[in-house]
Design a protein around this motif. Sequence first.
Motif, PDB file in Angstrom:
ATOM      1  N   ASP A   1       1.110  -1.173  -0.025  1.00  0.00           N
ATOM      2  CA  ASP A   1       0.034   0.135  -0.031  1.00  0.00           C
ATOM      3  C   ASP A   1       0.851   1.150   0.007  1.00  0.00           C
ATOM      4  O   ASP A   1       0.688   2.156  -0.803  1.00  0.00           O
ATOM      5  N   ASN A   2       2.103   1.194   0.905  1.00  0.00           N
ATOM      6  CA  ASN A   2       2.769   2.578   0.814  1.00  0.00           C
ATOM      7  C   ASN A   2       3.593   2.749  -0.555  1.00  0.00           C
ATOM      8  O   ASN A   2       3.716   3.948  -0.910  1.00  0.00           O
ATOM      9  N   PHE A   3       3.660   1.467  -1.158  1.00  0.00           N
ATOM     10  CA  PHE A   3       4.349   1.680  -2.510  1.00  0.00           C
ATOM     11  C   PHE A   3       3.320   2.348  -3.366  1.00  0.00           C
ATOM     12  O   PHE A   3       3.652   3.146  -4.404  1.00  0.00           O
ATOM     13  N   ARG A   4       2.076   1.905  -3.454  1.00  0.00           N
ATOM     14  CA  ARG A   4       1.054   2.213  -4.414  1.00  0.00           C
ATOM     15  C   ARG A   4       1.168   3.699  -3.999  1.00  0.00           C
ATOM     16  O   ARG A   4       0.753   4.569  -5.235  1.00  0.00           O
ATOM     17  N   LYS A   5       0.792   4.145  -2.923  1.00  0.00           N
ATOM     18  CA  LYS A   5       0.819   5.716  -2.437  1.00  0.00           C
ATOM     19  C   LYS A   5       1.938   6.420  -3.182  1.00  0.00           C
ATOM     20  O   LYS A   5       1.592   7.598  -3.587  1.00  0.00           O
ATOM     21  N   GLU A   6       3.189   6.050  -3.053  1.00  0.00           N
ATOM     22  CA  GLU A   6       4.209   6.690  -3.371  1.00  0.00           C
ATOM     23  C   GLU A   6       4.146   6.978  -4.993  1.00  0.00           C
ATOM     24  O   GLU A   6       4.619   7.911  -5.212  1.00  0.00           O
ATOM     25  N   PHE A   7       3.727   5.767  -5.935  1.00  0.00           N
ATOM     26  CA  PHE A   7       3.697   5.821  -7.255  1.00  0.00           C
ATOM     27  C   PHE A   7       2.564   6.895  -7.538  1.00  0.00           C
ATOM     28  O   PHE A   7       2.631   7.628  -8.459  1.00  0.00           O
ATOM     29  N   ASP A   8       1.287   6.835  -6.548  1.00  0.00           N
ATOM     30  CA  ASP A   8       0.336   7.872  -7.019  1.00  0.00           C
ATOM     31  C   ASP A   8       1.015   9.310  -6.941  1.00  0.00           C
ATOM     32  O   ASP A   8       0.632  10.120  -7.645  1.00  0.00           O
ATOM     33  N   ARG A   9       1.965   9.509  -5.944  1.00  0.00           N
ATOM     34  CA  ARG A   9       2.483  10.990  -5.802  1.00  0.00           C
ATOM     35  C   ARG A   9       3.430  11.239  -7.080  1.00  0.00           C
ATOM     36  O   ARG A   9       3.280  12.297  -7.480  1.00  0.00           O
ATOM     37  N   ILE A  10       4.157  10.156  -7.318  1.00  0.00           N
ATOM     38  CA  ILE A  10       5.043  10.161  -8.444  1.00  0.00           C
ATOM     39  C   ILE A  10       4.206  10.700  -9.845  1.00  0.00           C
ATOM     40  O   ILE A  10       4.623  11.647 -10.470  1.00  0.00           O
ATOM     41  N   LEU A  11       3.232   9.973  -9.984  1.00  0.00           N
ATOM     42  CA  LEU A  11       2.415  10.036 -11.101  1.00  0.00           C
ATOM     43  C   LEU A  11       1.578  11.545 -11.153  1.00  0.00           C
ATOM     44  O   LEU A  11       1.589  12.121 -12.144  1.00  0.00           O
ATOM     45  N   GLY A  12       1.178  11.945  -9.987  1.00  0.00           N
ATOM     46  CA  GLY A  12       0.606  13.352  -9.722  1.00  0.00           C
ATOM     47  C   GLY A  12       1.679  14.388 -10.259  1.00  0.00           C
ATOM     48  O   GLY A  12       1.150  15.521 -10.791  1.00  0.00           O
ATOM     49  N   ASP A  13       2.893  14.149  -9.943  1.00  0.00           N
ATOM     50  CA  ASP A  13       3.685  15.315  -9.984  1.00  0.00           C
ATOM     51  C   ASP A  13       4.303  15.144 -11.561  1.00  0.00           C
ATOM     52  O   ASP A  13       4.294  16.140 -12.219  1.00  0.00           O
ATOM     53  N   VAL A  14       4.251  13.928 -12.326  1.00  0.00           N
ATOM     54  CA  VAL A  14       4.478  13.697 -13.588  1.00  0.00           C
ATOM     55  C   VAL A  14       3.364  14.413 -14.389  1.00  0.00           C
ATOM     56  O   VAL A  14       3.763  15.321 -15.258  1.00  0.00           O
ATOM     57  N   ILE A  15       2.129  14.490 -13.900  1.00  0.00           N
ATOM     58  CA  ILE A  15       0.847  14.909 -14.721  1.00  0.00           C
ATOM     59  C   ILE A  15       1.121  16.532 -14.619  1.00  0.00           C
ATOM     60  O   ILE A  15       0.909  17.265 -15.740  1.00  0.00           O
ATOM     61  N   SER A  16       1.412  17.061 -13.554  1.00  0.00           N
ATOM     62  CA  SER A  16       1.414  18.724 -13.017  1.00  0.00           C
ATOM     63  C   SER A  16       2.900  19.130 -14.296  1.00  0.00           C
ATOM     64  O   SER A  16       2.749  20.537 -14.823  1.00  0.00           O
TER      65      SER A  16
END
Length: 307
Positions: A45-60
């Motif tokens: 779950d922690n990995f999932r959330k970290e990649f969510d954050r990375i993806l959010g920054d990529v989109i921005s």
Amino acid sequence: MLSTIEFIKQSLGLHLFFARIMKEHSFFLEAAFTPRDTSFTQQADNFRKEFDRILGDVISLSNGVVNPGVLQSGEVITPFTIKAEQATTFFTGVRIPTQLTQAEARLMGGGIITASPMLERRVFTLNQRAIKATAALIKFKTNIISNVLSCKMFTFNYPLLIIHITREAELYLLQLRRLQNREEISLEREAYQQEFFWNRQMAEHAKFIRGLLDPTENNLINQANNFGNEFDQLTAEAKAAIDTTAPLAKVTEESLKATEDLRNFKAQGTQGILSCKIRSIIIPLLGDHVLREANHYLRLLKMFEGR
């Protein structure tokens, strides 16, 4: 040496595909552990959330910057992605942030002519974060498969699926490291390796689908089995081309046709799962996930075909 603009565009395009793939791998692991292994569930779950954050920054950073071909290919999101995420959240109780998917749907491709040093720095830093997270995720997956194969752990994922998703993480990591070194990739050399890699992945997708369908779904099981055999053959042909450095054009052409057929099969399957018309133990997000990977491979094959 890769130009600064190409470094930025290629990095962001790579993340838009692979950061989402990594977050979903983490979710598939998370959902498949038994109640005994809560510490592993939490780590996933922690990995999932970290990649969510990375993806959010990529989109921005991606709007008006990333290659339009990446956005149009169906490898970033498909028409089914939001529904698949919503259904998967409903079935598992794991909250998947659909706002990331909505933000991706609004992204526009661009042809930037100049790149600011600040954007370059931000992309470089983002790549480093993704390298660190992906290396740690590979270690986590390797630990799981080691436990499973020595009967120290049970998971509802096939052992081959864990090996399969580890391979994809290793490819992402390799490509990120090359980008950080500003390596210019030879399309010719890359075509051999990528076609061997993705033909094998497509073969395994077909076999996973075959094994996760309800035993009553005879027609779909047979179709999936045929795709598995076809891609096994294409994998062998791509490997033979690497070993003999024989021309790859014939393999590329055959792989393109087979991948288009498999992509259509996956799209129909995802639609059937979402509309509750197919009996299976395939979580909806897995259907959409393998569909996006076929779309990614199709974009690569079309590039290789025109090389």
